[in-house]
Design a protein around this motif. Structure first.
Motif: not given
Length: 171
Positions: A47-49, A52, A71, A137, A139-141, A143
């Motif tokens: 992911g970006s952050w 996962y 996450p 999505e 998790c990314e939103r 995080y």
């Protein structure tokens, strides 16, 4: 082969079918995955952050697929009260699934359950994609919200406001 043997084999295939479809989806994405018995699979998705961990657990008796996404956020005892408040605010924003804090490990997890028809249809490849992508999505939103509370010194309401600001236009 007797009809009873064929029935047992069909039941075994049906019991693992959703996990097999998840495995096919994970492999198609190039994500490392591993089966933990017939009814469970674990994958690692970028992911970006964070990286996962995705986990599917199939309960054939209930026809329920439990889908979890971790996450990689661990909460210390000193931050648990703030995170519980954050979880309440975050979960108000969700249509499917929820975030929770596992009390024994201090890990935050996103999870939801899907009823899967045990008939011929079962879990489709497209549904496996939707389950996985929806979990990633969310998790990314959210995080950044958890990070703002844990490391940024923000209150839960400040963290939600800061992390969920919609930007207008393009930079």
């Amino acid at each position: 082969m007797s009809s009873r043997d064929e029935e047992n084999q069909a039941e075994e295939r049906d019991d693992g079918a959703p996990i097999e479809v998840l495995e096919a989806y994970f492999e198609a994405r190039g994500w490392a995955c591993e089966r933990s018995g017939d009814g469970e699979i674990v994958a690692s998705a970028p992911g970006s952050w964070a990286q996962y961990e995705l986990r599917g657990v199939w309960r054939p008796d209930d026809q329920v697929l439990q889908f979890l996404a971790f996450p990689d956020i661990k909460v210390g005892d000193d931050k648990r009260a703030a995170i519980y408040e954050t979880l309440g605010l975050v979960n108000e924003q969700l249509w499917l699934g929820h975030f929770e804090l596992w009390s024994n490990s201090g890990l935050i997890v996103f999870r939801y359950a899907a009823l899967i028809d045990g008939g011929e249809d079962g879990l489709s490849f497209e549904q496996a994609e939707q389950l996985s992508e929806a979990a990633l999505e969310e998790c990314e939103r959210f995080y950044p919200v958890f990070q703002f509370v844990l490391w940024g010194g923000k209150s839960p309401s400040e963290a939600i406001t800061a992390a969920l600001i919609e930007t207008a236009g393009e930079a």
